[in-house]
Scaffold this motif. Structure first.
Motif, PDB file in Angstrom:
ATOM      1  N   PRO A 181       9.281  -1.508 -12.052  1.00  0.00           N
ATOM      2  CA  PRO A 181       8.463  -2.675 -11.715  1.00  0.00           C
ATOM      3  C   PRO A 181       8.704  -3.145 -10.275  1.00  0.00           C
ATOM      4  CG  PRO A 181       9.536  -2.979 -13.841  1.00  0.00           C
ATOM      5  CD  PRO A 181      10.146  -1.756 -13.223  1.00  0.00           C
ATOM      6  N   LEU A 182       7.612  -3.450  -9.594  1.00  0.00           N
ATOM      7  CA  LEU A 182       7.675  -3.987  -8.241  1.00  0.00           C
ATOM      8  C   LEU A 182       7.404  -5.488  -8.263  1.00  0.00           C
ATOM      9  CD1 LEU A 182       5.574  -1.327  -6.289  1.00  0.00           C
ATOM     10  CD2 LEU A 182       8.064  -1.562  -6.256  1.00  0.00           C
ATOM     11  N   ILE A 183       8.241  -6.250  -7.553  1.00  0.00           N
ATOM     12  CA  ILE A 183       7.935  -7.648  -7.307  1.00  0.00           C
ATOM     13  C   ILE A 183       7.966  -7.853  -5.797  1.00  0.00           C
ATOM     14  CG2 ILE A 183       8.948  -8.261  -9.526  1.00  0.00           C
ATOM     15  CD1 ILE A 183      11.235  -9.641  -7.976  1.00  0.00           C
ATOM     16  N   SER A 184       7.672  -9.058  -5.331  1.00  0.00           N
ATOM     17  CA  SER A 184       7.627  -9.254  -3.879  1.00  0.00           C
ATOM     18  C   SER A 184       8.276 -10.562  -3.476  1.00  0.00           C
ATOM     19  CB  SER A 184       6.182  -9.234  -3.375  1.00  0.00           C
ATOM     20  OG  SER A 184       5.448 -10.327  -3.907  1.00  0.00           O
ATOM     21  N   LEU A 185       8.932 -10.534  -2.320  1.00  0.00           N
ATOM     22  CA  LEU A 185       9.462 -11.742  -1.693  1.00  0.00           C
ATOM     23  C   LEU A 185       8.315 -12.346  -0.889  1.00  0.00           C
ATOM     24  CD1 LEU A 185      11.964 -13.521  -1.085  1.00  0.00           C
ATOM     25  CD2 LEU A 185      12.428 -12.018   0.858  1.00  0.00           C
ATOM     26  N   SER A 186       7.569 -13.235  -1.508  1.00  0.00           N
ATOM     27  CA  SER A 186       6.350 -13.778  -0.914  1.00  0.00           C
ATOM     28  C   SER A 186       6.465 -15.278  -0.727  1.00  0.00           C
ATOM     29  CB  SER A 186       5.139 -13.462  -1.800  1.00  0.00           C
ATOM     30  OG  SER A 186       4.874 -12.079  -1.831  1.00  0.00           O
ATOM     31  N   ALA A 214      -2.697  -5.797  -5.913  1.00  0.00           N
ATOM     32  CA  ALA A 214      -2.037  -4.880  -4.975  1.00  0.00           C
ATOM     33  C   ALA A 214      -1.007  -3.991  -5.667  1.00  0.00           C
ATOM     34  CB  ALA A 214      -1.369  -5.668  -3.856  1.00  0.00           C
ATOM     35  N   GLY A 215      -0.790  -4.192  -6.976  1.00  0.00           N
ATOM     36  CA  GLY A 215       0.171  -3.385  -7.714  1.00  0.00           C
ATOM     37  C   GLY A 215       1.521  -4.031  -7.903  1.00  0.00           C
ATOM     38  N   ILE A 216       1.615  -5.333  -7.606  1.00  0.00           N
ATOM     39  CA  ILE A 216       2.872  -6.077  -7.698  1.00  0.00           C
ATOM     40  C   ILE A 216       2.884  -6.864  -8.996  1.00  0.00           C
ATOM     41  CG2 ILE A 216       4.335  -7.795  -6.592  1.00  0.00           C
ATOM     42  CD1 ILE A 216       3.978  -5.303  -4.896  1.00  0.00           C
ATOM     43  N   SER A 217       3.983  -6.771  -9.743  1.00  0.00           N
ATOM     44  CA  SER A 217       4.054  -7.370 -11.081  1.00  0.00           C
ATOM     45  C   SER A 217       4.690  -8.749 -11.121  1.00  0.00           C
ATOM     46  CB  SER A 217       4.842  -6.444 -12.018  1.00  0.00           C
ATOM     47  OG  SER A 217       4.188  -5.205 -12.169  1.00  0.00           O
ATOM     48  N   ARG A 270       0.821  -1.214   0.000  1.00  0.00           N
ATOM     49  CA  ARG A 270       0.000   0.000   0.000  1.00  0.00           C
ATOM     50  C   ARG A 270       0.850   1.257   0.000  1.00  0.00           C
ATOM     51  NH1 ARG A 270      -3.970   0.033   4.801  1.00  0.00           N
ATOM     52  NH2 ARG A 270      -4.713   1.854   3.677  1.00  0.00           N
ATOM     53  N   GLU A 271       1.897   1.283   0.832  1.00  0.00           N
ATOM     54  CA  GLU A 271       2.718   2.498   0.889  1.00  0.00           C
ATOM     55  C   GLU A 271       3.789   2.533  -0.190  1.00  0.00           C
ATOM     56  OE1 GLU A 271       6.119   2.679   3.935  1.00  0.00           O
ATOM     57  OE2 GLU A 271       4.540   1.607   5.040  1.00  0.00           O
ATOM     58  N   ILE A 272       4.301   1.361  -0.600  1.00  0.00           N
ATOM     59  CA  ILE A 272       5.365   1.357  -1.598  1.00  0.00           C
ATOM     60  C   ILE A 272       4.805   1.632  -2.988  1.00  0.00           C
ATOM     61  CG2 ILE A 272       7.192  -0.030  -2.668  1.00  0.00           C
ATOM     62  CD1 ILE A 272       7.503  -1.409   0.108  1.00  0.00           C
ATOM     63  N   THR A 273       3.649   1.093  -3.306  1.00  0.00           N
ATOM     64  CA  THR A 273       3.046   1.401  -4.609  1.00  0.00           C
ATOM     65  C   THR A 273       2.634   2.867  -4.699  1.00  0.00           C
ATOM     66  OG1 THR A 273       0.847   0.695  -3.840  1.00  0.00           O
ATOM     67  CG2 THR A 273       2.192  -0.947  -5.004  1.00  0.00           C
ATOM     68  N   ALA A 274       2.469   3.512  -3.562  1.00  0.00           N
ATOM     69  CA  ALA A 274       2.111   4.942  -3.573  1.00  0.00           C
ATOM     70  C   ALA A 274       3.309   5.848  -3.802  1.00  0.00           C
ATOM     71  CB  ALA A 274       1.426   5.318  -2.254  1.00  0.00           C
ATOM     72  N   THR A 275       4.525   5.305  -3.666  1.00  0.00           N
ATOM     73  CA  THR A 275       5.721   6.146  -3.802  1.00  0.00           C
ATOM     74  C   THR A 275       6.582   5.783  -5.007  1.00  0.00           C
ATOM     75  OG1 THR A 275       6.982   4.681  -2.321  1.00  0.00           O
ATOM     76  CG2 THR A 275       5.858   6.556  -1.311  1.00  0.00           C
TER      77      THR A 275
END
Length: 276
Positions: A90-95, A114-117, A80-85
Motif C-alpha cells: 500500500p502507498l500513502i503520501s506525506l501531503s 493517483a493510486g494512493i491509498s 506517476r513513477e512510484i505507482t508504476a514500480t
C-alpha cells in the motif's frame, strides 16, 4: 501498477503482521527505484514523500517546508513513477492539507485516483510555536491535519498521523487516525542530518507517553516511532525494547542515509581498483 486499498484492508494487513510478532516498517520514498527496492525488501507501507524528493536532490528534509515547491503537486508528480514500480505494498503520501484552495475531500479523491491509498498529513508543527499560531489564525494551521484525518476516516482512506506530544496523540486518535506515530524531530545522521536535542532514551520516553495517550482513546490504534536519534536498525531495536511501538517509519533513515553510504563506498572502491 500499485494496488489501492481501503483503510480497513490496510489495517487488516498491519494487524496480521503484529499478530505474528513481526515489526512494521514504512519508508519514505522519493523515486520509483526506491519504491521498487522498498517493496522487494518487505516494507509494510511506502510513503510517497516531498521531503524525500528534496533529499534526493542533495538537500535537507526541511527544504520541503519552504516556499520553493508545491508539496502536493510534487506528490502527484512522484505518484506517476512510484505507482508504476510498486505492485502490492500500500502507498500513502506525506501531503499538505493546509492549502485553502484544495479541499480535503477533493484532495483525498485526487490521491486515490493517483493510486494512493491514504495520507500522512504534512506536519506544520515542525515550525516554531509563533509560526504555528499565526497560520492557525488564518485557518491554515494544524487543525487542518486533524480535519483531513476525519475526512479520510469518513471516506475509508487510511491515515497515518504524527504526534509531537500526548495531547496531539489523543486529538488525532479521536479524529480516527489508523496509526499514531511519535515524532521525535528531524532525523540526525548522514551528510544532511538534522541536529536533535533528544537522546535515544528520551525519544523512547516521549514515544511511550504519546503511545499511552493514543491508547487511552483507542486501545487498538497502531503505533509507530520516528525521527531524531532513531537513525538506524540498532536504534529502532532499542525503541522496540523500551516502548510498545508496533513499527518504525523512516525518511532519511530509510532512503537518504543508505543511498549516501552505498554510493560513497562504491565510489571509493572503484577509485582503489588496481590498474596493474
Amino acid at each position: 501498477m500499485a494496488t489501492r486499498y481501503t483503510a480497513d484492508e490496510i489495517v487488516e494487513r498491519l494487524r496480521s503482521e503484529i499478530k505474528d510478532r513481526r515489526p512494521l516498517f514504512m519508508p519514505n520514498c522519493g523515486m520509483g527505484l526506491s519504491g521498487k527496492l522498498q517493496e522487494k525488501g518487505g516494507s509494510d507501507l511506502i510513503c510517497v514523500s516531498p521531503t524525500s524528493w528534496w533529499r534526493l536532490r542533495g538537500q535537507g528534509s526541511l527544504a520541503a517546508f519552504l516556499p520553493f515547491s508545491d508539496i502536493n503537486e510534487l506528490v502527484f508528480e512522484m505518484a506517476r513513477e512510484i505507482t508504476a514500480t510498486v505492485d502490492e505494498v500500500p502507498l500513502i503520501s506525506l501531503s499538505g492539507p493546509h492549502n485553502p484552495l484544495l479541499g480535503h475531500r477533493e484532495h483525498l479523491k485526487r490521491l486515490w485516483e493517483a493510486g494512493i491509498s491514504g495520507i500522512n498529513p504534512f506536519i506544520s508543527k515542525i515550525y516554531d510555536e509563533s509560526f504555528c499560531e499565526q497560520i492557525s489564525n488564518i485557518d491554515m494551521g494544524w487543525e487542518n491535519e486533524v480535519e483531513i484525518v476525519k475526512v479520510a476516516n469518513e471516506m475509508n482512506m487510511f491515515s497515518f498521523a504524527y504526534a509531537f506530544n500526548p495531547e496531539e496523540a489523543e486529538i488525532l486518535t479521536e479524529a480516527g487516525a489508523d496509526v499514531i506515530a511519535s515524532h521525535c524531530g528531524a532525523t540526525r545522521g548522514g551528510l544532511k542530518g538534522a541536529k536533535t536535542g533528544l537522546s535515544l532514551e528520551e525519544a523512547a520516553e516521549l514515544s511511550q507517553e504519546i503511545f499511552d495517550a493514543a491508547k487511552k482513546v483507542n486501545e487498538d490504534v497502531i503505533l509507530f516511532a520516528h525521527g531524531g536519534p532513531i537513525e538506524g536498525p540498532k536504534e529502532v531495536e532499542y525503541i522496540f525494547q523500551h516502548t510498545n511501538a508496533h513499527g518504525f517509519t523512516g525518511g532519511s533513515a530509510a532512503e537518504r542515509i543508505p543511498i549516501e553510504e552505498s554510493i560513497y563506498n562504491v565510489t571509493k572502491e572503484y577509485k582503489n581498483v588496481p590498474m596493474e
